[in-house]
Design a protein around this motif. Structure first.
Motif, PDB file in Angstrom:
ATOM      1  N   TRP A 125       0.818  -1.097  -0.083  1.00 55.42           N
ATOM      2  CA  TRP A 125       0.040   0.127  -0.168  1.00 55.42           C
ATOM      3  C   TRP A 125       0.822   1.253  -0.156  1.00 55.42           C
ATOM      4  O   TRP A 125       0.689   2.297  -0.807  1.00 55.42           O
ATOM      5  CB  TRP A 125      -1.045  -0.144   1.180  1.00 55.42           C
ATOM      6  CG  TRP A 125      -2.177  -0.818   1.087  1.00 55.42           C
ATOM      7  CD1 TRP A 125      -2.683  -1.805   1.573  1.00 55.42           C
ATOM      8  CD2 TRP A 125      -3.202  -0.572   0.153  1.00 55.42           C
ATOM      9  NE1 TRP A 125      -3.870  -2.337   1.552  1.00 55.42           N
ATOM     10  CE2 TRP A 125      -4.176  -1.589   0.339  1.00 55.42           C
ATOM     11  CE3 TRP A 125      -3.534   0.262  -0.952  1.00 55.42           C
ATOM     12  CZ2 TRP A 125      -5.391  -1.817  -0.491  1.00 55.42           C
ATOM     13  CZ3 TRP A 125      -4.738   0.274  -1.589  1.00 55.42           C
ATOM     14  CH2 TRP A 125      -5.500  -0.893  -1.322  1.00 55.42           C
ATOM     15  N   VAL A 126       1.902   1.040   0.710  1.00 55.77           N
ATOM     16  CA  VAL A 126       2.807   2.527   0.941  1.00 55.77           C
ATOM     17  C   VAL A 126       3.393   2.641  -0.489  1.00 55.77           C
ATOM     18  O   VAL A 126       3.307   3.681  -1.023  1.00 55.77           O
ATOM     19  CB  VAL A 126       4.035   2.431   1.964  1.00 55.77           C
ATOM     20  CG1 VAL A 126       4.993   3.407   1.874  1.00 55.77           C
ATOM     21  CG2 VAL A 126       3.319   2.221   3.493  1.00 55.77           C
ATOM     22  N   SER A 127       4.086   1.482  -1.086  1.00 58.76           N
ATOM     23  CA  SER A 127       4.560   1.579  -2.441  1.00 58.76           C
ATOM     24  C   SER A 127       3.642   2.197  -3.441  1.00 58.76           C
ATOM     25  O   SER A 127       3.785   3.099  -4.275  1.00 58.76           O
ATOM     26  CB  SER A 127       5.217   0.587  -2.885  1.00 58.76           C
ATOM     27  OG  SER A 127       6.232   0.029  -1.846  1.00 58.76           O
ATOM     28  N   ASP A 128       2.490   1.683  -3.609  1.00 57.86           N
ATOM     29  CA  ASP A 128       1.369   2.307  -4.280  1.00 57.86           C
ATOM     30  C   ASP A 128       1.002   3.823  -3.956  1.00 57.86           C
ATOM     31  O   ASP A 128       0.810   4.406  -5.035  1.00 57.86           O
ATOM     32  CB  ASP A 128       0.153   1.349  -4.209  1.00 57.86           C
ATOM     33  CG  ASP A 128       0.261  -0.009  -4.683  1.00 57.86           C
ATOM     34  OD1 ASP A 128       1.364  -0.249  -5.490  1.00 57.86           O
ATOM     35  OD2 ASP A 128      -0.601  -0.786  -4.533  1.00 57.86           O
ATOM     36  N   ALA A 129       1.008   3.986  -2.814  1.00 58.68           N
ATOM     37  CA  ALA A 129       0.590   5.637  -2.515  1.00 58.68           C
ATOM     38  C   ALA A 129       1.575   6.456  -2.836  1.00 58.68           C
ATOM     39  O   ALA A 129       1.278   7.446  -3.513  1.00 58.68           O
ATOM     40  CB  ALA A 129       0.279   5.425  -0.851  1.00 58.68           C
ATOM     41  N   GLU A 130       2.813   5.865  -2.973  1.00 59.33           N
ATOM     42  CA  GLU A 130       4.027   6.694  -3.138  1.00 59.33           C
ATOM     43  C   GLU A 130       3.990   7.010  -4.512  1.00 59.33           C
ATOM     44  O   GLU A 130       4.324   8.098  -5.382  1.00 59.33           O
ATOM     45  CB  GLU A 130       5.227   6.244  -2.701  1.00 59.33           C
ATOM     46  CG  GLU A 130       5.694   6.467  -1.168  1.00 59.33           C
ATOM     47  CD  GLU A 130       6.560   5.954  -0.694  1.00 59.33           C
ATOM     48  OE1 GLU A 130       7.035   6.248   0.489  1.00 59.33           O
ATOM     49  OE2 GLU A 130       7.319   4.759  -1.170  1.00 59.33           O
ATOM     50  N   ALA A 131       3.673   5.841  -5.596  1.00 58.36           N
ATOM     51  CA  ALA A 131       3.730   6.004  -6.879  1.00 58.36           C
ATOM     52  C   ALA A 131       2.426   6.940  -7.468  1.00 58.36           C
ATOM     53  O   ALA A 131       2.927   7.681  -8.345  1.00 58.36           O
ATOM     54  CB  ALA A 131       3.591   4.527  -7.515  1.00 58.36           C
ATOM     55  N   LEU A 132       1.194   6.749  -6.607  1.00 59.47           N
ATOM     56  CA  LEU A 132       0.208   7.494  -7.259  1.00 59.47           C
ATOM     57  C   LEU A 132       0.497   8.974  -6.768  1.00 59.47           C
ATOM     58  O   LEU A 132       0.011   9.703  -7.840  1.00 59.47           O
ATOM     59  CB  LEU A 132      -1.239   7.049  -6.430  1.00 59.47           C
ATOM     60  CG  LEU A 132      -1.577   5.718  -6.823  1.00 59.47           C
ATOM     61  CD1 LEU A 132      -2.479   5.258  -5.880  1.00 59.47           C
ATOM     62  CD2 LEU A 132      -2.342   5.729  -8.042  1.00 59.47           C
ATOM     63  N   ALA A 133       0.853   9.205  -5.935  1.00 59.81           N
ATOM     64  CA  ALA A 133       1.270  10.575  -5.700  1.00 59.81           C
ATOM     65  C   ALA A 133       2.370  11.366  -6.406  1.00 59.81           C
ATOM     66  O   ALA A 133       2.129  12.339  -6.653  1.00 59.81           O
ATOM     67  CB  ALA A 133       1.794  10.769  -4.089  1.00 59.81           C
ATOM     68  N   ARG A 134       3.333  10.408  -6.626  1.00 59.02           N
ATOM     69  CA  ARG A 134       4.574  10.991  -7.852  1.00 59.02           C
ATOM     70  C   ARG A 134       3.693  11.223  -9.008  1.00 59.02           C
ATOM     71  O   ARG A 134       4.207  12.154  -9.852  1.00 59.02           O
ATOM     72  CB  ARG A 134       5.405  10.082  -8.010  1.00 59.02           C
ATOM     73  CG  ARG A 134       6.413   9.851  -6.864  1.00 59.02           C
ATOM     74  CD  ARG A 134       7.682   9.353  -7.330  1.00 59.02           C
ATOM     75  NE  ARG A 134       7.368   7.782  -7.634  1.00 59.02           N
ATOM     76  CZ  ARG A 134       7.436   6.874  -6.558  1.00 59.02           C
ATOM     77  NH1 ARG A 134       7.585   7.129  -5.571  1.00 59.02           N
ATOM     78  NH2 ARG A 134       7.161   5.770  -7.202  1.00 59.02           N
ATOM     79  N   GLN A 135       2.774  10.534  -9.625  1.00 46.76           N
ATOM     80  CA  GLN A 135       2.087  10.538 -10.900  1.00 46.76           C
ATOM     81  C   GLN A 135       0.934  11.580 -10.774  1.00 46.76           C
ATOM     82  O   GLN A 135       0.592  12.171 -11.932  1.00 46.76           O
ATOM     83  CB  GLN A 135       1.566   9.227 -11.394  1.00 46.76           C
ATOM     84  CG  GLN A 135       2.482   8.264 -11.501  1.00 46.76           C
ATOM     85  CD  GLN A 135       1.837   6.586 -11.622  1.00 46.76           C
ATOM     86  OE1 GLN A 135       0.702   6.418 -11.489  1.00 46.76           O
ATOM     87  NE2 GLN A 135       2.696   5.878 -11.957  1.00 46.76           N
ATOM     88  N   CYS A 136       0.619  12.018  -9.553  1.00 43.54           N
ATOM     89  CA  CYS A 136      -0.657  12.988  -9.542  1.00 43.54           C
ATOM     90  C   CYS A 136      -0.125  14.310  -9.924  1.00 43.54           C
ATOM     91  O   CYS A 136       1.048  14.955  -9.594  1.00 43.54           O
ATOM     92  CB  CYS A 136      -1.067  13.050  -8.161  1.00 43.54           C
ATOM     93  SG  CYS A 136      -2.955  13.845  -8.219  1.00 43.54           S
ATOM     94  N   GLY A 137      -0.901  15.019 -10.633  1.00 40.90           N
ATOM     95  CA  GLY A 137      -0.706  16.369 -11.248  1.00 40.90           C
ATOM     96  C   GLY A 137      -1.099  17.377 -10.214  1.00 40.90           C
ATOM     97  O   GLY A 137      -1.463  17.055  -9.140  1.00 40.90           O
ATOM     98  N   GLY A 138      -0.801  18.657 -10.514  1.00 39.09           N
ATOM     99  CA  GLY A 138      -0.979  19.856  -9.598  1.00 39.09           C
ATOM    100  C   GLY A 138      -0.123  20.588  -9.104  1.00 39.09           C
ATOM    101  O   GLY A 138       1.093  20.226  -9.041  1.00 39.09           O
ATOM    102  N   ALA A 139      -0.262  21.734  -8.827  1.00 39.37           N
ATOM    103  CA  ALA A 139       0.623  22.728  -8.448  1.00 39.37           C
ATOM    104  C   ALA A 139       1.049  22.436  -6.945  1.00 39.37           C
ATOM    105  O   ALA A 139       0.180  22.098  -5.993  1.00 39.37           O
ATOM    106  CB  ALA A 139       0.203  23.938  -8.307  1.00 39.37           C
ATOM    107  N   ALA A 140       2.326  22.704  -6.628  1.00 39.66           N
ATOM    108  CA  ALA A 140       2.961  22.266  -5.263  1.00 39.66           C
ATOM    109  C   ALA A 140       2.661  23.435  -4.347  1.00 39.66           C
ATOM    110  O   ALA A 140       2.933  24.426  -4.851  1.00 39.66           O
ATOM    111  CB  ALA A 140       4.344  21.777  -5.437  1.00 39.66           C
ATOM    112  N   SER A 141       2.249  23.291  -3.312  1.00 40.73           N
ATOM    113  CA  SER A 141       2.369  24.264  -2.162  1.00 40.73           C
ATOM    114  C   SER A 141       3.525  24.628  -1.602  1.00 40.73           C
ATOM    115  O   SER A 141       4.331  23.604  -1.505  1.00 40.73           O
ATOM    116  CB  SER A 141       1.165  24.159  -1.104  1.00 40.73           C
ATOM    117  OG  SER A 141       1.577  23.007  -0.584  1.00 40.73           O
TER     118      SER A 141
END
Length: 192
Positions: A125-141
Motif C-alpha cells: 500500500w505504501v509503495s502504491d501510495a507513493e507511486a500514485l502521489a508521484r504521478q498526480c498532477g497539480g501545483a505544489a504548495s
C-alpha cells in the motif's frame, strides 16, 4: 454514499479498510476485541460522513492496543498527507495506515510470524501510495513536499545468513521488480 463521495476518498476508503480487516479477523475466529473495535472505527467514519462532520479525523487509532510497527512505513504515509499527490493517493494511504494497525494487532497476539503478511500488505500500500502521489498532477504548495520528491523504496530480505542474489526472498524480488518498473515507467532518476 448518497453524497457521491469518490470511492478513492480518504475517509470512505479508510472506513472500507477498517471494515475489511474487521471481517478478515472475524472470519479467522479472532476472539479478541479487534474485530469489533475495527468495525467501530468504520462506523465512526461512516457516521461522520453521513452527518457531514467537518473536518473528519485523519488519525489512525491503534485499536485493541495494537503495537505501532514499522515507523518507517508510518512516516512514508505521513509524508504524503498534505502534498498535491495526496489527492491521487488517498485510498492507498488510508488502507496502508489501517493495515499497519492490523499488523500491530497480529504482532501483539501472535508475534512476527502472524504480523509479517500484513506488514507485506502495508508495504505494498505504501509503495502504491507513493507511486500514485508521484504521478498526480497539480501545483505544489510551498509547505508541502512535491510529490516527485517522495522516496521510492524497495525492501530486500535475504534468507537467513545469506547474501547472494539467489538468496533474495521471492516477495522481495517482486517488490524490487515493482520499484524498478516504476523507475522506468515514470522516468525517474536515481540519485545517491
Amino acid at each position: 454514499n448518497d453524497a457521491g463521495r469518490p470511492l478513492v476518498d480518504y475517509h470512505l476508503a479508510k472506513a472500507q479498510c477498517w471494515l475489511d480487516v474487521s471481517f478478515h479477523e472475524y472470519t479467522r475466529n479472532d476472539r479478541s476485541a479487534f474485530p469489533q473495535l475495527a468495525l467501530d472505527e468504520s462506523v465512526k467514519l461512516v457516521s461522520g460522513m453521513e452527518r457531514d462532520v467537518q473536518p473528519l479525523p485523519t488519525d489512525t487509532p491503534l485499536v485493541n492496543g495494537a503495537r505501532r510497527l514499522r515507523e518507517d512505513l508510518w512516516a512514508r504515509l505521513g509524508a504524503i498527507h498534505g502534498t498535491p499527490g495526496f489527492t491521487c493517493a488517498q485510498q492507498a494511504v488510508a488502507c496502508g495506515e489501517v493495515e499497519l494497525v492490523h499488523a500491530g494487532n497480529e504482532f501483539n497476539q501472535q508475534q512476527w510470524r502472524h504480523a509479517k503478511p500484513y506488514i507485506q500488505i502495508a508495504e505494498d500500500w505504501v509503495s502504491d501510495a507513493e507511486a500514485l502521489a508521484r504521478q498526480c498532477g497539480g501545483a505544489a504548495s510551498p509547505q508541502a513536499t512535491p510529490a516527485a520528491q517522495l522516496p521510492l523504496v524497495a525492501n530486500v530480505l535475504f534468507e537467513f545468513d545469506r547474501d547472494g542474489r539467489g538468496d533474495i526472498r521471492a516477495h522481495s524480488l517482486e517488490s524490487l521488480d515493482r520499484a524498478l518498473a516504476r523507475i522506468a515507467g515514470e522516468g525517474l532518476v536515481v540519485e545517491r
